[in-house]
Design an enzyme around this catalytic site. Structure first.
Site, mmCIF file in Angstrom:
data_model
loop_
_atom_site.group_PDB
_atom_site.id
_atom_site.type_symbol
_atom_site.label_atom_id
_atom_site.label_comp_id
_atom_site.label_asym_id
_atom_site.label_seq_id
_atom_site.Cartn_x
_atom_site.Cartn_y
_atom_site.Cartn_z
ATOM 1 N N GLY A 94 0.786 -1.219 0.000
ATOM 2 C CA GLY A 94 0.000 0.000 0.000
ATOM 3 C C GLY A 94 0.819 1.271 0.000
ATOM 4 C CG ASP A 142 3.520 -5.198 16.659
ATOM 5 O OD1 ASP A 142 2.925 -4.105 16.559
ATOM 6 O OD2 ASP A 142 3.008 -6.183 17.210
ATOM 7 C CB VAL A 143 4.229 0.649 15.504
ATOM 8 C CG1 VAL A 143 5.027 0.793 14.216
ATOM 9 C CG2 VAL A 143 2.741 0.475 15.218
ATOM 10 C CE1 TYR A 162 -7.314 5.221 9.546
ATOM 11 C CE2 TYR A 162 -8.925 6.787 8.712
ATOM 12 C CZ TYR A 162 -7.649 6.253 8.685
ATOM 13 O OH TYR A 162 -6.718 6.743 7.803
ATOM 14 C CE LYS A 207 -4.750 7.415 10.518
ATOM 15 N NZ LYS A 207 -3.280 7.331 10.396
ATOM 16 C CB THR A 241 -4.423 1.194 -0.172
ATOM 17 O OG1 THR A 241 -5.371 1.582 0.846
ATOM 18 C CG2 THR A 241 -3.516 2.380 -0.493
#
Length: 234
Positions: free
Chosen positions: A16, A54-55, A143, A147, A178
Site C-alpha cells: 500500500g 510491530d509499532v 479510525y 486520527k 489501497t
C-alpha cells in the site's frame, strides 16, 4: 530537507502507501531505506533494508531504533482501519486497537527515533493522518477518533522537537486506492500522487500538507463547522 541522500525509515512498508513511500524514496535518491513490517519476509522491494517491526511492541520499536541509528527521515505510515460506528458491538475494543497502532505506535516510534534524528542534524518525521482527523462518520468512526488524536499528537511533537530542528509534517488525505478502500465506491487518490506530494512538502519545509481538494476544503471549513454535516466525497 532533501530526500536525495537521506536515510529513510518507513513503517508498514510491505504494501500500500508504505510500499509507495519506500519506492519513491529510492527513486528520489535516498541513500538508504529501511522498510519496517511485522513480517520482514513480506518486504520484497529490491534495494531496501527489511526490519522486523510491530509499532505496538515496545521491544520491537526499541530494537528498530537501535538498528537504524543513521535515520534522518521517519515516515510513520503504519496504521489500522476497521469499519463500523461507535454504537456497534465491540466498538470500545476496536477503538482501543486503533489507538494502540495509530496513536501510541506513532508516539513510540517518534520518541524512539527522536534522539537519532537529533544526532543526525534534526531530520524530519512525517505522520500519515487523514481527512478523518477532521470529519468523522459512522463508516470509519473509531479510525476517525484515532486520527483526530494522531493530529493532536503530531502538533504536540512538532513543538516538542522544534528546538532540535526536527521538521514534523502532518499528511492529510482522503480515500486512497489501497487494499483498505477496495470495497468502497468513492473517489480515491493514487498512492503515487499522495506520496509525491508528501515528499514535495518535506523538501519545501512544510509542516502540514493536504493532498486532495476535498481534504483542503475540509481543513478550510473547520471554523465554519464543516465537521458537523459535510458529506463524504463521491
Amino acid at each position: 530537507m532533501k530526500i536525495e541522500g537521506a536515510v529513510v525509515f518507513v513503517t508498514g512498508a510491505n504494501r500500500g502507501l508504505g510500499l509507495e513511500f519506500a519506492k519513491q524514496a529510492l527513486a528520489r535518491g535516498a541513500r538508504k531505506v529501511y522498510a519496517g513490517a511485522r513480517d520482514p519476509a513480506s518486504v520484497t522491494l529490491p534495494g531496501v533494508v527489511p526490519v522486523k517491526l510491530d509499532v505496538t511492541d515496545p521491544a520491537a520499536v526499541a530494537a528498530a531504533a537501535e538498528a537504524a541509528r543513521d535515520v534522518t527521515l521517519l515516515i510513520n505510515n503504519a496504521g489500522i482501519a476497521r469499519y463500523g460506528s461507535l454504537m456497534d458491538e465491540g466498538a470500545p475494543e476496536a477503538l482501543r486497537d486503533h489507538f494502540e497502532t495509530n496513536v501510541f505506535g506513532m508516539l513510540a516510534m517518534s520518541r524512539a527515533f527522536a534522539s537519532k534524528l537529533a544526532a543526525n542534524g534534526g531530520g524530519a518525521i512525517l505522520n500519515v493522518l487523514s481527512v478523518a482527523s477532521w470529519l468523522n462518520r459512522p463508516l470509519l468512526a473509531g479510525y476517525g477518533v484515532s486520527k483526530s488524536a494522531a493530529w493532536g499528537l503530531t502538533n504536540g511533537l512538532r513543538h516538542s522537537l522544534r528546538e532540535q530542528h526536527t521538521q514534523v509534517v502532518g499528511l492529510h488525505a482522503g480515500f486512497i486506492d489501497t487494499d483498505l478502500t477496495s470495497g468502497l465506491d468513492v473517489a480515491k487518490a493514487t498512492p503515487a500522487d499522495v506520496v509525491s506530494q508528501a515528499y514535495d512538502a518535506i523538501e519545501a519545509g512544510a509542516e502540514e500538507v493536504s493532498t486532495d481538494e476535498f481534504t483542503r476544503q475540509a481543513k478550510a471549513g473547520l471554523s465554519a463547522g464543516i465537521y458537523l454535516d459535510a458529506p463524504l466525497p463521491r
